[in-house]
Write a protein that holds these residues in place. Structure first.
Motif, PDB file in Angstrom:
ATOM      1  N   LEU A   1       0.857  -1.181   0.000  1.00 19.87           N
ATOM      2  CA  LEU A   1       0.000   0.000   0.000  1.00 19.87           C
ATOM      3  C   LEU A   1       0.896   1.234   0.000  1.00 19.87           C
ATOM      4  N   THR A   2       0.875   1.983  -1.101  1.00 17.21           N
ATOM      5  CA  THR A   2       1.738   3.152  -1.213  1.00 17.21           C
ATOM      6  C   THR A   2       0.962   4.436  -1.492  1.00 17.21           C
ATOM      7  N   GLU A   3      -0.250   4.327  -1.951  1.00 17.50           N
ATOM      8  CA  GLU A   3      -1.076   5.486  -2.284  1.00 17.50           C
ATOM      9  C   GLU A   3      -2.341   5.476  -1.430  1.00 17.50           C
ATOM     10  N   HIS A   4      -2.947   6.628  -1.255  1.00 20.96           N
ATOM     11  CA  HIS A   4      -4.195   6.721  -0.485  1.00 20.96           C
ATOM     12  C   HIS A   4      -5.244   5.766  -1.044  1.00 20.96           C
ATOM     13  N   ARG A   5      -5.369   5.708  -2.377  1.00 19.98           N
ATOM     14  CA  ARG A   5      -6.387   4.844  -2.991  1.00 19.98           C
ATOM     15  C   ARG A   5      -6.145   3.373  -2.660  1.00 19.98           C
ATOM     16  N   HIS A   6      -4.891   2.975  -2.444  1.00 24.87           N
ATOM     17  CA  HIS A   6      -4.601   1.582  -2.073  1.00 24.87           C
ATOM     18  C   HIS A   6      -5.191   1.259  -0.703  1.00 24.87           C
ATOM     19  N   TYR A   7      -5.083   2.198   0.237  1.00 25.19           N
ATOM     20  CA  TYR A   7      -5.650   1.990   1.572  1.00 25.19           C
ATOM     21  C   TYR A   7      -7.169   1.904   1.493  1.00 25.19           C
ATOM     22  N   VAL A   8      -7.776   2.761   0.672  1.00 22.36           N
ATOM     23  CA  VAL A   8      -9.240   2.734   0.504  1.00 22.36           C
ATOM     24  C   VAL A   8      -9.668   1.377  -0.049  1.00 22.36           C
ATOM     25  N   ARG A   9      -8.928   0.865  -1.025  1.00 23.69           N
ATOM     26  CA  ARG A   9      -9.257  -0.429  -1.622  1.00 23.69           C
ATOM     27  C   ARG A   9      -9.021  -1.593  -0.659  1.00 23.69           C
ATOM     28  N   ALA A  10      -8.215  -1.361   0.376  1.00 30.40           N
ATOM     29  CA  ALA A  10      -7.892  -2.422   1.331  1.00 30.40           C
ATOM     30  C   ALA A  10      -8.817  -2.424   2.550  1.00 30.40           C
TER      31      ALA A  10
END
Length: 172
Positions: free
Chosen positions: A88-97
């Motif tokens: 997870l490197t971007e804000h959108r990655h955290y949202v998707r997780a």
């Protein structure tokens, strides 16, 4: 791959990937013997099924054939998704997780494994699993405190009542 080539490829391919409703996550060119492999990683909030991957692969291949971005030599194009244990490197990655179990390395060196419950602009609300029969606990983690984060694969995940209770407490 040189930074200049990487930047040129990203500038060339990112608008095309975006037009397919996907995010361009990563580009890498690797040499395998005499051949080169261009690996393109794409994703979206709703995921990317095989049909979408095939469509974007055809579009990228056609665009690359129209340009000299890969130079004169042969290369193989591989298009895929980030995979189950994505970093997870971007804000959108955290949202998707959200809902996934993640291993965090904190800036202070501490390791933490927790489930992401919610994400906002500043950080994430987590559920830290209980140890030895104890209930799960809630924890807030600011993005500034995260050095590294990677989704964990869960083979026998169970939606426990503790998880549901903790979410209800967070919402109250």
């Amino acid at each position: 791959m040189s930074t200049t080539q990487s930047e040129r490829l990203r500038a060339l391919l990112e608008p095309l990937v975006a037009s397919q409703g996907l995010d361009l996550e990563e580009i890498a060119v690797d040499s395998v013997g005499r051949k080169r492999v261009l690996r393109v990683v794409v994703d979206s909030d709703t995921g990317a099924d095989l049909d979408r991957i095939a469509d974007v692969s055809r579009a990228l291949s056609a665009r690359l054939d129209e340009t000299d971005a890969m130079g004169e030599g042969e290369y193989t194009l591989e298009v895929g998704t980030p995979g189950a244990e994505r970093e997870l490197t971007e804000h959108r990655h955290y949202v998707r997780a959200v809902g996934r179990l993640v291993r965090f390395r904190l800036t202070g060196g501490e390791d933490l494994v927790a489930r992401i419950l919610t994400v906002d602009d500043d950080g994430a609300d987590l559920e830290v699993p209980g140890v030895k029969g104890r209930k799960a606990t809630a924890r807030r983690l600011a993005f500034d405190d995260i050095a590294k984060a990677r989704v964990q694969v869960e083979f026998n995940r169970k939606d426990t009542q503790d998880h549901k209770d903790l979410q209800e407490e967070e919402e109250a």
